[in-house]
Design a protein around this motif. Sequence first.
Motif, PDB file in Angstrom:
ATOM      1  N   ASN A  96       0.816  -1.215   0.000  1.00  0.00           N
ATOM      2  CA  ASN A  96       0.000   0.000   0.000  1.00  0.00           C
ATOM      3  C   ASN A  96       0.849   1.264   0.000  1.00  0.00           C
ATOM      4  OD1 ASN A  96      -2.429  -1.351  -0.031  1.00  0.00           O
ATOM      5  ND2 ASN A  96      -2.747  -1.262   2.179  1.00  0.00           N
ATOM      6  N   ASN A  97       2.007   1.190   0.670  1.00  0.00           N
ATOM      7  CA  ASN A  97       2.880   2.364   0.804  1.00  0.00           C
ATOM      8  C   ASN A  97       3.996   2.414  -0.231  1.00  0.00           C
ATOM      9  OD1 ASN A  97       1.463   3.260   3.119  1.00  0.00           O
ATOM     10  ND2 ASN A  97       2.609   1.844   4.418  1.00  0.00           N
ATOM     11  N   ALA A  98       3.971   1.476  -1.175  1.00  0.00           N
ATOM     12  CA  ALA A  98       5.057   1.395  -2.157  1.00  0.00           C
ATOM     13  C   ALA A  98       4.958   2.498  -3.199  1.00  0.00           C
ATOM     14  CB  ALA A  98       5.035   0.027  -2.833  1.00  0.00           C
ATOM     15  N   THR A  99       6.097   3.081  -3.500  1.00  0.00           N
ATOM     16  CA  THR A  99       6.223   4.063  -4.584  1.00  0.00           C
ATOM     17  C   THR A  99       7.578   3.858  -5.248  1.00  0.00           C
ATOM     18  OG1 THR A  99       4.904   5.691  -3.344  1.00  0.00           O
ATOM     19  CG2 THR A  99       6.208   6.504  -5.197  1.00  0.00           C
ATOM     20  N   SER A 100       7.570   3.755  -6.553  1.00  0.00           N
ATOM     21  CA  SER A 100       8.808   3.558  -7.323  1.00  0.00           C
ATOM     22  C   SER A 100       9.580   2.319  -6.863  1.00  0.00           C
ATOM     23  CB  SER A 100       9.701   4.798  -7.228  1.00  0.00           C
ATOM     24  OG  SER A 100       9.043   5.926  -7.760  1.00  0.00           O
ATOM     25  N   LYS A 101       8.864   1.255  -6.594  1.00  0.00           N
ATOM     26  CA  LYS A 101       9.477  -0.006  -6.173  1.00  0.00           C
ATOM     27  C   LYS A 101       9.325  -1.053  -7.266  1.00  0.00           C
ATOM     28  CE  LYS A 101      10.502   1.270  -1.892  1.00  0.00           C
ATOM     29  NZ  LYS A 101      10.058   2.680  -1.961  1.00  0.00           N
ATOM     30  N   ILE A 102      10.244  -2.005  -7.278  1.00  0.00           N
ATOM     31  CA  ILE A 102      10.124  -3.162  -8.156  1.00  0.00           C
ATOM     32  C   ILE A 102       9.599  -4.322  -7.327  1.00  0.00           C
ATOM     33  CG2 ILE A 102      11.394  -4.853  -9.537  1.00  0.00           C
ATOM     34  CD1 ILE A 102      13.234  -2.626 -10.437  1.00  0.00           C
ATOM     35  N   ILE A 103       8.532  -4.934  -7.788  1.00  0.00           N
ATOM     36  CA  ILE A 103       7.936  -6.068  -7.086  1.00  0.00           C
ATOM     37  C   ILE A 103       8.221  -7.322  -7.891  1.00  0.00           C
ATOM     38  CG2 ILE A 103       5.765  -7.128  -6.341  1.00  0.00           C
ATOM     39  CD1 ILE A 103       5.341  -3.643  -6.393  1.00  0.00           C
ATOM     40  N   ALA A 196      17.542   2.221 -12.161  1.00  0.00           N
ATOM     41  CA  ALA A 196      16.575   3.187 -11.619  1.00  0.00           C
ATOM     42  C   ALA A 196      16.831   3.510 -10.157  1.00  0.00           C
ATOM     43  CB  ALA A 196      15.158   2.635 -11.776  1.00  0.00           C
ATOM     44  N   GLN A 197      17.750   2.754  -9.529  1.00  0.00           N
ATOM     45  CA  GLN A 197      18.027   2.896  -8.091  1.00  0.00           C
ATOM     46  C   GLN A 197      16.744   2.719  -7.273  1.00  0.00           C
ATOM     47  OE1 GLN A 197      21.253   3.455  -6.288  1.00  0.00           O
ATOM     48  NE2 GLN A 197      21.499   2.291  -8.188  1.00  0.00           N
ATOM     49  N   SER A 198      16.026   1.645  -7.607  1.00  0.00           N
ATOM     50  CA  SER A 198      14.771   1.324  -6.936  1.00  0.00           C
ATOM     51  C   SER A 198      14.923   0.103  -6.036  1.00  0.00           C
ATOM     52  CB  SER A 198      13.666   1.040  -7.971  1.00  0.00           C
ATOM     53  OG  SER A 198      13.356   2.194  -8.705  1.00  0.00           O
ATOM     54  N   ASP A 199      14.373   0.173  -4.843  1.00  0.00           N
ATOM     55  CA  ASP A 199      14.361  -0.984  -3.956  1.00  0.00           C
ATOM     56  C   ASP A 199      13.461  -2.076  -4.531  1.00  0.00           C
ATOM     57  OD1 ASP A 199      15.989   0.400  -2.225  1.00  0.00           O
ATOM     58  OD2 ASP A 199      14.351   1.065  -0.924  1.00  0.00           O
ATOM     59  N   VAL A 200      13.703  -3.302  -4.078  1.00  0.00           N
ATOM     60  CA  VAL A 200      12.974  -4.464  -4.597  1.00  0.00           C
ATOM     61  C   VAL A 200      12.154  -5.094  -3.474  1.00  0.00           C
ATOM     62  CG1 VAL A 200      13.187  -6.739  -5.666  1.00  0.00           C
ATOM     63  CG2 VAL A 200      14.772  -4.901  -6.313  1.00  0.00           C
ATOM     64  N   ILE A 201      10.880  -5.346  -3.762  1.00  0.00           N
ATOM     65  CA  ILE A 201       9.990  -6.010  -2.800  1.00  0.00           C
ATOM     66  C   ILE A 201       9.688  -7.413  -3.315  1.00  0.00           C
ATOM     67  CG2 ILE A 201       7.761  -5.968  -1.619  1.00  0.00           C
ATOM     68  CD1 ILE A 201       7.690  -2.944  -2.050  1.00  0.00           C
ATOM     69  N   PRO A 202      10.235  -8.463  -2.686  1.00  0.00           N
ATOM     70  CA  PRO A 202       9.904  -9.828  -3.115  1.00  0.00           C
ATOM     71  C   PRO A 202       8.540 -10.250  -2.562  1.00  0.00           C
ATOM     72  CG  PRO A 202      11.999  -9.707  -1.890  1.00  0.00           C
ATOM     73  CD  PRO A 202      11.256  -8.443  -1.640  1.00  0.00           C
TER      74      PRO A 202
END
Length: 276
Positions: A96-103, A196-202
């Motif tokens: 819900n709080n994710a922005t500019s993340k890779i899932i 993109a320097q984006s964090d990753v959410i597995p």
Amino acid sequence: MKKEKDPRYAHDDLPPVKNVFLYAFRCVFKIVMIAYFGISSFLLSLLVFPIFRILFRKNFTVKARACVKFTFWYFIKFIQLVRLSSFSLQGKEILNNATSKIIVANHPSILDVVYLIAVVPNADCIVRGGLMSSPMAGVIRNLYIVNTIGVDEMLEKSTESLKKGANLIIFPEGTRTPRHGLNPYKRGAARIALKAQSDVIPVYFGGNDKYGIGKHDPFFSYNHSGKCYHYDIRVLDTIKIQDYASLEPQIAARHLTEEMHRRIAAKALEVDKRIL
């Protein structure tokens, strides 16, 4: 010469069907729901998107993705109501709080992307090019990234989407997960995350057997237990891209890909030892 199927996708271990009439009903109803989903997607691109382009010229993509998110959420609630599928979701607040993340996620069935888009805000997605010949083509063409474009173009489009605040869904196996084990992970998701320097959410998709909506499953087939498809969805700890800043790009991509695979495989081993 007939191509031999990967034994990891074999379904020889399935138990006998308990109730033939219920099984046949479930198979038919599954096909009806697939057709319903396809027709709805076609109508969305044919009727709704043109109106959105007039009403929301400057932020069409965000509004259209919100519309798709609502539509997919309605669809999964509907198939839950008719007992075709059910789900539980752990870690919803992270998404819900994710922005500019890779899932990134494993991919046991055709419904995985529907569940993710239904719960991820402003979701972009890298989708299989073969879907461009399906009723989903109009939705994909307007909102998502097709994996048949060149690698450099895919990197550029993905990076641009992430920098605009979208969350990018990727299945790093590149195909559906086999019934037994996991496929090797491709490095595309890691390369995009680093650029993109984006964090990753597995995310881990577990639950019961998805026979009937997995890869190589017969079209007229369903879970032999007769029970609805249950999705046990677990959002795992975020992988911080900053942890890979000191590494060379190729080494960083390899290590990041290995970490994605390790976390999802570890969760699979923890909650569903049958598949490993």
